[in-house]
Design a protein around this motif. Sequence first.
Motif, PDB file in Angstrom:
ATOM      1  N   UNK A  66      -0.916  -2.060  20.105  1.00 26.92           N
ATOM      2  CA  UNK A  66      -0.701  -3.012  18.841  1.00 26.92           C
ATOM      3  C   UNK A  66      -0.611  -1.951  17.568  1.00 26.92           C
ATOM      4  N   UNK A  93       2.611  -0.005  17.275  1.00 29.35           N
ATOM      5  CA  UNK A  93       3.832  -0.828  16.986  1.00 29.35           C
ATOM      6  C   UNK A  93       3.715  -1.320  15.444  1.00 29.35           C
ATOM      7  N   UNK A  94       2.553  -1.808  15.220  1.00 29.06           N
ATOM      8  CA  UNK A  94       2.490  -2.401  13.899  1.00 29.06           C
ATOM      9  C   UNK A  94       2.435  -1.713  12.719  1.00 29.06           C
ATOM     10  N   UNK A 105      10.958   5.839  17.746  1.00 29.42           N
ATOM     11  CA  UNK A 105      10.819   4.622  18.725  1.00 29.42           C
ATOM     12  C   UNK A 105      10.522   4.698  20.201  1.00 29.42           C
ATOM     13  N   UNK A 139       7.643   3.787  22.738  1.00 29.92           N
ATOM     14  CA  UNK A 139       7.954   2.797  23.780  1.00 29.92           C
ATOM     15  C   UNK A 139       7.227   3.201  25.227  1.00 29.92           C
ATOM     16  N   UNK A 192       3.430   3.282  24.800  1.00 30.71           N
ATOM     17  CA  UNK A 192       2.885   1.979  24.999  1.00 30.71           C
ATOM     18  C   UNK A 192       2.946   1.405  26.427  1.00 30.71           C
ATOM     19  N   UNK A 193       4.087   1.903  27.110  1.00 34.15           N
ATOM     20  CA  UNK A 193       4.169   1.567  28.681  1.00 34.15           C
ATOM     21  C   UNK A 193       3.242   2.214  29.437  1.00 34.15           C
ATOM     22  N   UNK A 244      -0.016   0.296  28.924  1.00 36.84           N
ATOM     23  CA  UNK A 244      -0.005  -0.977  29.911  1.00 36.84           C
ATOM     24  C   UNK A 244      -0.407  -0.675  31.259  1.00 36.84           C
ATOM     25  N   UNK A 283      12.398  -9.215  16.637  1.00 36.38           N
ATOM     26  CA  UNK A 283      11.917  -8.910  15.043  1.00 36.38           C
ATOM     27  C   UNK A 283      11.855  -9.824  14.153  1.00 36.38           C
ATOM     28  N   UNK A 308       3.340 -10.325  15.414  1.00 36.10           N
ATOM     29  CA  UNK A 308       2.757  -9.503  16.198  1.00 36.10           C
ATOM     30  C   UNK A 308       1.171  -9.698  15.989  1.00 36.10           C
ATOM     31  N   UNK A 309       0.731 -10.136  14.878  1.00 38.78           N
ATOM     32  CA  UNK A 309      -0.677 -10.302  14.598  1.00 38.78           C
ATOM     33  C   UNK A 309      -1.232 -11.525  15.294  1.00 38.78           C
ATOM     34  N   UNK A 362       0.210 -12.619  18.255  1.00 34.78           N
ATOM     35  CA  UNK A 362       0.177 -12.259  19.623  1.00 34.78           C
ATOM     36  C   UNK A 362      -1.229 -11.376  19.902  1.00 34.78           C
ATOM     37  N   UNK A 388       2.733  -8.853  26.834  1.00 40.04           N
ATOM     38  CA  UNK A 388       2.705  -8.354  25.600  1.00 40.04           C
ATOM     39  C   UNK A 388       3.342  -6.994  25.396  1.00 40.04           C
ATOM     40  N   UNK A 389       3.021  -6.115  26.361  1.00 39.77           N
ATOM     41  CA  UNK A 389       3.743  -4.930  26.232  1.00 39.77           C
ATOM     42  C   UNK A 389       5.517  -4.832  26.420  1.00 39.77           C
ATOM     43  N   UNK A 390       5.818  -5.676  27.252  1.00 45.08           N
ATOM     44  CA  UNK A 390       7.307  -5.611  27.426  1.00 45.08           C
ATOM     45  C   UNK A 390       8.212  -6.647  26.692  1.00 45.08           C
ATOM     46  N   UNK A 412       5.693  -6.317  22.026  1.00 45.79           N
ATOM     47  CA  UNK A 412       5.709  -4.779  21.764  1.00 45.79           C
ATOM     48  C   UNK A 412       7.358  -4.144  21.698  1.00 45.79           C
ATOM     49  N   UNK A 413       7.598  -4.114  22.780  1.00 41.11           N
ATOM     50  CA  UNK A 413       9.123  -3.395  22.905  1.00 41.11           C
ATOM     51  C   UNK A 413       9.948  -4.127  22.351  1.00 41.11           C
ATOM     52  N   UNK A 436       9.941  -3.345  18.710  1.00 39.12           N
ATOM     53  CA  UNK A 436      10.370  -1.840  18.490  1.00 39.12           C
ATOM     54  C   UNK A 436      12.086  -1.846  18.776  1.00 39.12           C
ATOM     55  N   UNK A 437      12.668  -2.538  19.539  1.00 32.07           N
ATOM     56  CA  UNK A 437      13.889  -2.404  19.681  1.00 32.07           C
ATOM     57  C   UNK A 437      15.017  -2.439  18.690  1.00 32.07           C
TER      58      UNK A 437
END
Lengths: 125, 209
Positions: A41, A44-45, A52, A56, A59-60, A63, B65, B70-71, B73, B199-201, B204-205, B208-209
């Motif tokens: 978190x 990313x935040x 990026x 990615x 973070x994967x 996980x 986005x 996110x906070x 989440x 939460x990851x895929x 967060x991802x 990011x995208x």
Amino acid sequence: MNTDTHAAHADHHHHDDHAHGTFSTYLLGFVLSVVLTAIPFWLVMGGALPSKQITALVIMAFAVVQIVVHMIYFLHMSTKSENGWSMMALIFTIVMVVIALSGSLWVMNHLNSNMMPIHEMTGMK
Amino acid sequence: MTIAVNPTQSGEPIFYLADEHPHPEGWSTSLGFWIYLMSDCLIFAILFATFGVLGGNYAAGPAPKDLFDLSLVAVNTSMLLLSSITYGFAMLTMAQNRIGQTQMWLAITGLFGAAFIGIELTEFAHMIHEGATPQRSAFLSAFFTLVGTHGLHVTCGLIWLVTLMVQVWKFGLIEANRRRLMCLSMFWHFLDVVWIGVFTFVYLLGVLR
């Protein structure tokens, strides 16, 4: 009556086989999970990493590690539980999940690139 | 294991097991439940794959986005994580036969679970209010299906939790109730594992995208 005591005894034995973990293993699992959740978190935040793609991938990886932590400390997975049958079921499921996920993404990605507008297709023979 | 010969058949005897050797009640429940969880895992894998394929198709609509906070989440994730550890404490106190504490930890787990569902529903309501409905784009259809299915599982877990609390209150920590609490423990921790993927895929991802 006889079957009842037998059942109780067998269940008790069964119960012993399944280590429920202890307070400290639960707490360790929890602390690890909090750390493994907080870092992605934050990455990313806060945008801590320059690219990026690296973020990615990182973070994967977090996980995957956190899933393993949960499996060990919360679900008490081990090669010994249920004489190894739970592990067999888990490995089979992981194989299926990997095939389903990677296969879908791969095939659909190819489909997407083959469905590009015509002018891009002409040079592809 | 006894082998009986069926005498009514003339000629060659037929051998078969007269009776299966007795098993205590519920001896295979935890393995059977684990196999159920694995099949549930396949459902989620397919929904993740669908989201992976369609997650970028916004149809000129809102992207992750624009939608995800996110906070919020992160708060939601901590609710589920806290409910996991409190369920663990319920199992530990159950092993020590401390029925009052077991009930207390189960109740706390239920409150964290309810908070999780509450926050998720608030998020959904906010998104739908902004026009980001499941019909808006393939991304949103896949998002609502995946996250909604997880939320539905947690809701079922909450109903199951309350049912078991009533069972424990009425009948105490009998062997059957211990087995049921053990199954719910696996279910609850499994849902937390699925949420790691979500939460990851998804979140967060997605951002990011």
